[in-house]
Write an enzyme that holds these catalytic residues in place. Structure first.
Site, PDB file in Angstrom:
ATOM      1  N   GLY A 215     -11.761 -28.170 -45.733  1.00  0.00           N
ATOM      2  CA  GLY A 215     -12.160 -27.499 -44.495  1.00  0.00           C
ATOM      3  C   GLY A 215     -11.134 -26.469 -44.051  1.00  0.00           C
ATOM      4  O   GLY A 215     -10.699 -25.646 -44.846  1.00  0.00           O
TER       5      GLY A 215
ATOM      6  N   THR B 203     -16.870 -18.203 -55.239  1.00  0.00           N
ATOM      7  CA  THR B 203     -16.624 -16.779 -54.967  1.00  0.00           C
ATOM      8  C   THR B 203     -17.171 -16.397 -53.596  1.00  0.00           C
ATOM      9  O   THR B 203     -18.315 -16.701 -53.261  1.00  0.00           O
ATOM     10  CB  THR B 203     -17.317 -15.897 -56.037  1.00  0.00           C
TER      11      THR B 203
ATOM     12  N   ASN C 218      -6.144 -18.369 -47.333  1.00  0.00           N
ATOM     13  CA  ASN C 218      -6.544 -19.614 -47.986  1.00  0.00           C
ATOM     14  C   ASN C 218      -5.284 -20.315 -48.507  1.00  0.00           C
ATOM     15  O   ASN C 218      -4.158 -19.888 -48.207  1.00  0.00           O
ATOM     16  CB  ASN C 218      -7.608 -19.349 -49.072  1.00  0.00           C
TER      17      ASN C 218
ATOM     18  N   GLY D 110     -22.474 -15.919 -56.846  1.00  0.00           N
ATOM     19  CA  GLY D 110     -22.285 -14.520 -56.485  1.00  0.00           C
ATOM     20  C   GLY D 110     -21.498 -14.377 -55.199  1.00  0.00           C
ATOM     21  O   GLY D 110     -21.134 -15.364 -54.561  1.00  0.00           O
TER      22      GLY D 110
ATOM     23  N   ASN E 200     -16.576 -23.040 -41.244  1.00  0.00           N
ATOM     24  CA  ASN E 200     -16.801 -24.105 -42.234  1.00  0.00           C
ATOM     25  C   ASN E 200     -18.272 -24.178 -42.650  1.00  0.00           C
ATOM     26  O   ASN E 200     -18.587 -24.380 -43.827  1.00  0.00           O
ATOM     27  CB  ASN E 200     -16.406 -25.468 -41.647  1.00  0.00           C
TER      28      ASN E 200
ATOM     29  N   GLY F 172     -16.462  -7.092 -53.512  1.00  0.00           N
ATOM     30  CA  GLY F 172     -15.303  -6.544 -52.796  1.00  0.00           C
ATOM     31  C   GLY F 172     -15.179  -7.320 -51.494  1.00  0.00           C
ATOM     32  O   GLY F 172     -16.174  -7.519 -50.795  1.00  0.00           O
TER      33      GLY F 172
ATOM     34  N   ASP G 107     -14.880 -15.129 -47.695  1.00  0.00           N
ATOM     35  CA  ASP G 107     -15.435 -13.970 -46.981  1.00  0.00           C
ATOM     36  C   ASP G 107     -16.499 -14.420 -45.993  1.00  0.00           C
ATOM     37  O   ASP G 107     -16.568 -13.935 -44.852  1.00  0.00           O
ATOM     38  CB  ASP G 107     -16.059 -12.982 -47.983  1.00  0.00           C
TER      39      ASP G 107
HETATM   40  O1  RIB Z   1     -13.807 -12.568 -52.322  1.00  0.00           O
HETATM   41  C1  RIB Z   1     -14.619 -12.306 -53.432  1.00  0.00           C
HETATM   42  C2  RIB Z   1     -14.398 -10.908 -53.937  1.00  0.00           C
HETATM   43  O2  RIB Z   1     -13.104 -10.818 -54.461  1.00  0.00           O
HETATM   44  C3  RIB Z   1     -15.318 -10.495 -55.051  1.00  0.00           C
HETATM   45  O3  RIB Z   1     -16.516  -9.942 -54.592  1.00  0.00           O
HETATM   46  C4  RIB Z   1     -14.479  -9.522 -55.852  1.00  0.00           C
HETATM   47  O4  RIB Z   1     -14.870  -8.193 -55.715  1.00  0.00           O
HETATM   48  C5  RIB Z   1     -13.050  -9.730 -55.362  1.00  0.00           C
HETATM   49  O5  RIB Z   1     -12.636  -8.674 -54.658  1.00  0.00           O
END
Ligand code: RIB
Length: 302
Positions: A226, A249, A184, A288, A277, A42, A253
């Protein structure tokens, strides 16, 4: 480095199911995968854990369902020293994300919003303390909740960082004056109508987003290029750090968490972009979401 910063994240909390295959299927096609796993994710929870790993004091504001996934996600936030007193547990099912990763580490994600869509916007005033150092939000919860939290934080003079993931149209005019707006490439196109493929289009998109949001800074996350920074006058580009890409992924975040804390610590947005960066490049080298979030020591060693 960031231990005296008090941060809060209002955002999504999902259970992720991650499936990898050399090649992702086309329509009506079935391909064999190579690995699968469940992981805590999330965008909101990832950013909360990202902030906590970097050393900040973090509160999570969100909602999960009264189910096994919700319980596991809350326990995991607690294990990562995130205060979960702002997470309601009486939602419908906990959010779920199906993440497909191809042989080049690129992902495609489908999210079931579940309880994330039920966050109460009327609690924003109560949930944002006057002495908060920074608030982070994303677009993986309902627009009215995002706007209520951003507007309340801006009203209280709190540094407010808006990560625009996932890509969707959003009424930016309903929340104004945040400190940093950070989409992004795909999110930039969804919000401005311009894909930032080169310097001229990145500037054009940033100008549109600057006018629409009245943010102080527009920081575009440009993936393997970048990031860029626009302050209403000029655009600057910040080169990425080299990394062996395993899974992108949550790289965004990780970037946003580091960007936010370095900005609060130094007040220097250019240093903050560089720190973002660095964190992003650590994140892409790991599989993950939450697992990708680096500690301050890992970033410093780079
Ligand atoms: O930004 C990655 C996240 O996007 C994942 O963990 C997934 O839950 C989605 O929400």
């Amino acid at each position: 480095m960031y231990s005296n910063i008090k941060a809060a994240v209002m955002g999504s909390i999902n259970m992720d199911i991650i499936l990898s295959a050399d090649r992702l299927p086309g329509v009506g096609e079935n391909v064999l995968g190579s690995t699968y796993s469940y992981a805590h994710g999330g965008k909101g929870a990832n950013q909360a854990i990202g902030l906590s790993r970097l050393g900040a004091k973090v509160q999570m504001i969100g909602k999960v369902g009264n189910d096994a996934n919700g319980e596991s996600l809350i326990n995991n936030l607690k294990k990562n020293k995130v205060d979960t007193s702002g997470v309601a547990t009486d939602g419908t099912s906990t959010g779920l994300a199906a993440i497909l990763i191809d042989g080049d580490g690129r992902n495609r994600i489908i999210v079931y919003e579940g309880a994330n869509s039920e966050i109460d916007p009327t609690l924003a005033e109560k949930n944002i303390p006057d002495d908060l150092g920074v608030l982070l939000v994303q677009f993986e919860t309902k627009e009215d909740a995002v706007c209520a939290y951003v507007n309340e934080a801006v009203k209280k003079g709190i540094t407010t960082v808006v990560d625009c993931g996932p890509a969707k149209s959003f009424n930016l005019e309903k929340m104004q004056g945040m400190t940093i707006l950070s989409p992004n490439e795909n999110e930039t196109e969804a919000l401005s109508g311009v894909f930032p493929s080169d310097e001229a289009s990145a500037l054009k998109a940033s100008e549109i987003l600057f006018l629409r949001s009245r943010a102080r800074y527009i920081v575009l996350k440009l993936g393997e290029r970048g990031c860029s920074l626009y302050d209403g006058k000029e655009i600057k580009f910040f080169a990425p750090y080299p990394a062996k890409v395993l899974d992108t992924t949550a790289a965004g975040d990780s970037f946003t968490a580091a960007l936010a804390l370095e900005y609060v610590r130094t007040g220097d947005i250019e240093k903050a972009c560089d720190m973002g960066n660095k964190a992003g490049s650590v994140a892409v080298s790991r599989i993950g979401a939450e697992n990708s979030m680096p500690t301050a020591d890992e970033i410093i060693k780079m």
